[in-house]
Motif scaffolding. Structure first.
Motif, short mmCIF file in Angstrom:
data_model
loop_
_atom_site.label_atom_id
_atom_site.label_comp_id
_atom_site.label_asym_id
_atom_site.label_seq_id
_atom_site.Cartn_x
_atom_site.Cartn_y
_atom_site.Cartn_z
N THR A 141 37.93 3.27 -42.31
CA THR A 141 36.83 3.10 -41.34
C THR A 141 36.07 1.79 -41.50
OG1 THR A 141 36.57 5.47 -41.62
CG2 THR A 141 34.93 4.37 -40.26
N SER A 142 35.72 1.47 -42.74
CA SER A 142 34.93 0.26 -42.95
C SER A 142 35.82 -0.99 -42.93
CB SER A 142 34.18 0.38 -44.28
OG SER A 142 33.59 -0.84 -44.61
N GLN A 143 36.96 -0.89 -43.59
CA GLN A 143 37.83 -2.08 -43.70
C GLN A 143 38.29 -2.62 -42.35
OE1 GLN A 143 40.94 -1.49 -46.83
NE2 GLN A 143 39.79 0.37 -47.17
N ILE A 144 38.53 -1.76 -41.39
CA ILE A 144 39.04 -2.25 -40.10
C ILE A 144 37.97 -3.02 -39.31
CG2 ILE A 144 40.87 -0.52 -39.86
CD1 ILE A 144 39.07 0.86 -37.72
N TRP A 187 45.29 -3.79 -39.92
CA TRP A 187 45.00 -3.50 -41.34
C TRP A 187 46.30 -3.22 -42.09
CZ3 TRP A 187 46.04 0.88 -44.22
CH2 TRP A 187 45.53 0.86 -45.52
N LYS A 188 47.14 -2.41 -41.45
CA LYS A 188 48.41 -2.02 -42.07
C LYS A 188 49.31 -3.24 -42.25
CE LYS A 188 51.25 0.84 -43.73
NZ LYS A 188 50.98 1.43 -45.02
N ALA A 189 49.37 -4.10 -41.24
CA ALA A 189 50.20 -5.31 -41.31
C ALA A 189 49.70 -6.20 -42.45
CB ALA A 189 50.14 -6.07 -39.99
N ASP A 190 48.39 -6.30 -42.57
CA ASP A 190 47.80 -7.13 -43.61
C ASP A 190 48.11 -6.53 -45.00
OD1 ASP A 190 45.98 -9.26 -44.39
OD2 ASP A 190 44.62 -7.64 -44.99
N ASP A 191 47.91 -5.22 -45.09
CA ASP A 191 48.12 -4.51 -46.35
C ASP A 191 49.57 -4.61 -46.81
OD1 ASP A 191 46.90 -2.65 -48.28
OD2 ASP A 191 48.43 -1.25 -47.54
N ALA A 192 50.50 -4.56 -45.85
CA ALA A 192 51.93 -4.60 -46.19
C ALA A 192 52.48 -6.02 -46.16
CB ALA A 192 52.70 -3.69 -45.23
N HIS A 193 51.59 -7.01 -46.00
CA HIS A 193 51.97 -8.44 -45.95
C HIS A 193 53.03 -8.71 -44.88
CE1 HIS A 193 49.59 -8.94 -49.51
NE2 HIS A 193 50.29 -8.00 -50.13
N ILE A 194 52.78 -8.18 -43.70
CA ILE A 194 53.74 -8.40 -42.60
C ILE A 194 53.24 -9.52 -41.70
CG2 ILE A 194 54.70 -7.35 -40.49
CD1 ILE A 194 54.59 -4.69 -41.99
N ASP A 195 54.15 -10.40 -41.33
CA ASP A 195 53.80 -11.49 -40.42
C ASP A 195 53.48 -10.85 -39.05
OD1 ASP A 195 53.85 -13.52 -38.62
OD2 ASP A 195 55.84 -14.28 -39.16
#
Ligand code: DC
Length: 217
Positions: free
Chosen positions: A81-84, A42-50
């Protein structure tokens, strides 16, 4: 070590539901380690990390604070909780979980959480890598058809998939994830001789839990 019960197995085998029920019956804490990998995704997606950029993933993990509050999971104070639980985050979590830097960071978090008391811990490597010294290890499994049906129902009920997503699509996704989780170099999903193997395909939740409680040392 008898106070830590590990449950490994592929997605849709019933690990989370069973681990929660078992923990409740025994008065143990419950730790869903897959949620930690989902948080990283989720964090990688949120921070636009490859997801293939291990260095950046590692940097993000340096500043991440994951907390469990009842049944909620928070990342730096944000309730995710829900987003993941979104299917795309599930797929991404399988990708980031293959990265050694990610596993190394989450290793100590899992050890610390587990060692806070009696706990039921479920995931892919809880009996092989996180708590190899546990004397109560289980491996839950079920047929592809059954795992697909469970996942489909769960995602439909929580509105995480649309009407166009078929059972076959879900089963395909499960097979791809199984393959990645079991063939990765680092801590692959593996059944070992010291785990009690339980095929949950034709068993009710109560039957599975009774079988596990009967086998506890
Ligand atoms: O159990 P789950 O579907 O929430 O897990 C998401 C992903 O996290 C899974 O595809 C592989 C990874 N995972 C892992 O590598 N090790 C664990 N102990 C738990 C999950």
């Amino acid at each position: 070590m008898k106070n830590i019960i590990t449950i490994d197995g592929p997605s849709g085998a019933g690990k989370s539901t069973i681990a929660k029920l078992l923990a409740k019956k025994l008065g143990y804490k419950y730790l869903d380690t897959g949620a930690l990998y989902r948080v990283v995704a989720w964090k990688a997606d949120d921070a636009h990390i490859d997801p293939d950029n291990e260095e950046e993933l590692d940097r993000v993990l340096e500043n991440i604070k994951i907390t469990f509050d009842d049944n909620r999971i928070l990342v730096n104070g944000i309730d995710v909780t829900s987003q993941i639980r979104n299917p795309d985050i599930g797929e991404l979590s399988s990708k980031v979980s293959a990265k050694p830097a990610v596993r190394a960071r989450l290793f100590s978090i899992q050890r610390e959480l587990g060692l806070q008391g009696k706990a039921v811990i479920e995931g892919r490597d809880t009996g092989t890598v996180i708590f190899p010294e546990s004397e109560n290890k289980f491996f839950l499994d079920a047929s592809f058809e059954q795992r697909g049906k469970r996942r489909h129902k769960e995602l439909k009920e929580s509105g995480k998939i649309d009407d166009k997503t078929t059972l076959e699509d879900i089963i395909e996704g499960i097979k791809t994830r199984d393959n990645r989780d079991s063939t990765r170099q680092n801590a692959p999903l593996k059944r070992t001789d010291d785990m009690l193997y339980v095929d949950t395909t034709d068993l009710t939740l109560e039957e599975v839990v009774a079988k596990m409680i009967g086998a506890l040392k």
